[in-house]
Design an enzyme around this catalytic site. Structure first.
Site, PDB file in Angstrom:
ATOM      1  N   GLY A  46      71.812  48.962   6.405  1.00 25.56           N
ATOM      2  CA  GLY A  46      70.749  48.131   5.846  1.00 25.56           C
ATOM      3  C   GLY A  46      69.395  48.740   6.123  1.00 25.56           C
ATOM      4  N   GLN A  51      60.427  48.277   7.689  1.00 20.62           N
ATOM      5  CA  GLN A  51      60.759  49.433   8.536  1.00 20.62           C
ATOM      6  C   GLN A  51      60.188  50.740   7.994  1.00 20.62           C
ATOM      7  OE1 GLN A  51      65.099  48.115   8.527  1.00 20.62           O
ATOM      8  NE2 GLN A  51      64.981  49.156  10.487  1.00 20.62           N
ATOM      9  N   CYS A  92      69.925  49.168  15.153  1.00 19.21           N
ATOM     10  CA  CYS A  92      68.741  49.108  14.279  1.00 19.21           C
ATOM     11  C   CYS A  92      68.191  50.521  14.112  1.00 19.21           C
ATOM     12  CB  CYS A  92      67.676  48.203  14.903  1.00 19.21           C
ATOM     13  SG  CYS A  92      66.201  48.046  13.885  1.00 19.21           S
ATOM     14  N   LEU A  93      67.904  50.885  12.877  1.00 15.21           N
ATOM     15  CA  LEU A  93      67.388  52.232  12.615  1.00 15.21           C
ATOM     16  C   LEU A  93      65.993  52.412  13.221  1.00 15.21           C
ATOM     17  CD1 LEU A  93      68.591  52.654   8.920  1.00 15.21           C
ATOM     18  CD2 LEU A  93      69.666  53.537  11.013  1.00 15.21           C
ATOM     19  N   HIS A 134      69.775  40.095  10.040  1.00 16.53           N
ATOM     20  CA  HIS A 134      69.010  41.128  10.743  1.00 16.53           C
ATOM     21  C   HIS A 134      67.854  41.634   9.863  1.00 16.53           C
ATOM     22  CE1 HIS A 134      68.933  44.915  13.361  1.00 16.53           C
ATOM     23  NE2 HIS A 134      68.257  45.302  12.293  1.00 16.53           N
ATOM     24  N   GLU A 135      68.151  41.909   8.585  1.00 21.78           N
ATOM     25  CA  GLU A 135      67.109  42.454   7.682  1.00 21.78           C
ATOM     26  C   GLU A 135      66.055  41.396   7.366  1.00 21.78           C
ATOM     27  OE1 GLU A 135      67.199  45.502   7.537  1.00 21.78           O
ATOM     28  OE2 GLU A 135      69.306  45.823   8.015  1.00 21.78           O
ATOM     29  N   HIS A 138      63.537  41.336   9.996  1.00 22.84           N
ATOM     30  CA  HIS A 138      62.532  42.404   9.841  1.00 22.84           C
ATOM     31  C   HIS A 138      61.384  41.933   8.942  1.00 22.84           C
ATOM     32  CE1 HIS A 138      64.026  45.888  11.987  1.00 22.84           C
ATOM     33  NE2 HIS A 138      65.187  45.871  11.372  1.00 22.84           N
TER      34      HIS A 138
HETATM   35  O1  K1U Z   1      67.959  47.223   9.864  1.00 26.56           O
HETATM   36  C1  K1U Z   1      68.414  48.263  10.300  1.00 26.56           C
HETATM   37  O2  K1U Z   1      67.783  48.884  11.125  1.00 26.56           O
HETATM   38  C2  K1U Z   1      69.762  48.770   9.833  1.00 26.56           C
HETATM   39  C3  K1U Z   1      70.887  48.396  10.774  1.00 26.56           C
HETATM   40  C4  K1U Z   1      71.610  47.183  10.193  1.00 26.56           C
HETATM   41  C5  K1U Z   1      72.556  46.465  11.094  1.00 26.56           C
HETATM   42  C6  K1U Z   1      73.639  47.077  11.671  1.00 26.56           C
HETATM   43  C7  K1U Z   1      74.505  46.367  12.476  1.00 26.56           C
HETATM   44  C8  K1U Z   1      74.314  45.034  12.691  1.00 26.56           C
HETATM   45  C9  K1U Z   1      73.232  44.432  12.129  1.00 26.56           C
HETATM   46  C10 K1U Z   1      72.364  45.134  11.332  1.00 26.56           C
HETATM   47  C11 K1U Z   1      71.811  49.605  10.873  1.00 26.56           C
HETATM   48  O3  K1U Z   1      72.318  50.075   9.894  1.00 26.56           O
HETATM   49  S1  K1U Z   1      72.087  50.257  12.430  1.00 26.56           S
HETATM   50  C12 K1U Z   1      73.218  51.593  12.139  1.00 26.56           C
HETATM   51  C13 K1U Z   1      74.592  51.145  11.851  1.00 26.56           C
HETATM   52  O4  K1U Z   1      74.946  50.013  12.067  1.00 26.56           O
HETATM   53  C14 K1U Z   1      75.571  52.101  11.288  1.00 26.56           C
HETATM   54  C15 K1U Z   1      75.332  53.447  11.252  1.00 26.56           C
HETATM   55  C16 K1U Z   1      76.272  54.316  10.705  1.00 26.56           C
HETATM   56  C17 K1U Z   1      77.440  53.838  10.198  1.00 26.56           C
HETATM   57  C18 K1U Z   1      77.708  52.499  10.269  1.00 26.56           C
HETATM   58  C19 K1U Z   1      76.781  51.637  10.805  1.00 26.56           C
HETATM   59 ZN    ZN Z   2      66.858  46.849  12.046  1.00 22.06          ZN
END
Ligand code: K1U
Ligand code: ZN
Length: 181
Positions: A46, A51, A92-93, A134-135, A138
């Site tokens: 996501g 972000q 979270c990225l 989560h998004e 943000h």
């Molecule tokens: O909002 C963001 O920063 C994105 C976040 C979304 C999220 C993930 C998990 C639970 C709630 C919200 C991410 O994508 S973190 C990275 C991640 O989960 C992932 C990375 C590579 C492959 C699979 C998942």
């Molecule tokens: Zn996030």
């Protein structure tokens, strides 16, 4: 298309509240395409416009294994949520390398607009429901670490600030002092 720079916690711009989108034009289509490319490249499941320092209510999500189920949510609103909750290990990225449990609704129904401005509703559970919550946080200027204890949050903040200083030094070409390694 272009890759966008993802703000890193504790950047204060992550706490801005996003504005409602009113114009559904070519600029919005390009922004959504760039956000999707940035999310897939990260990689993540996501990304909220906040972000990438665009403070408008825009979210992209793809929780599929095949990475071909892009969901675009513009002006999302949660119109129903289960009373049942679950603690989900989130990432979270904007806080790379940190994962921790956050309590979320198990199921949510979201009403949103697509890139053409058409309204739709979607019922979600599992990772998709967690990701939507989560998004949408943000967009309100909230990062998941704010659900954690002040002790954990301050440790994460200090770690991220240290990493930021190291990245800045690396970019400037100055060596990192031996005493601070
Ligand atoms: O909002 C963001 O920063 C994105 C976040 C979304 C999220 C993930 C998990 C639970 C709630 C919200 C991410 O994508 S973190 C990275 C991640 O989960 C992932 C990375 C590579 C492959 C699979 C998942
Ligand atoms: Zn996030």
């Amino acid at each position: 298309m272009a890759l966008l720079n993802i703000l890193r916690y504790p950047d204060p711009r992550l706490h801005k509240v996003a504005k409602h989108v009113t114009v559904f034009d070519a600029r919005l289509q390009k922004l959504v395409a760039d956000m999707a490319e940035t999310m897939y490249e990260a990689p993540g499941v996501g990304l909220a416009a906040s972000q990438v320092d665009v403070h408008e209510c825009i979210v992209v999500i793809d929780t599929s294994d095949t990475h071909d189920q892009l969901l675009v949510l513009i002006n999302p609103e949660i119109i129903a949520a289960s009373t049942e909750k679950i603690v989900w290990e989130e990432g979270c990225l904007s806080v790379p390398g940190i994962y921790d449990g956050v309590e979320r609704h198990v199921e949510v129904t979201v009403r949103a607009q697509n890139v053409k401005g058409e309204h739709f509703e979607l019922a979600a559970d599992g990772l998709l429901a967690v990701c939507i919550q989560h998004e949408m946080d943000h967009l309100l200027g909230k990062v998941f670490v704010e659900y954690l204890s002040p002790l954990k949050r301050n440790r994460i903040k200090a770690k991220m600030q240290k990493e930021e200083r190291a990245l800045e030094r690396e970019a400037s070409g100055r060596p990192f002092p031996k005493s601070r390694r």
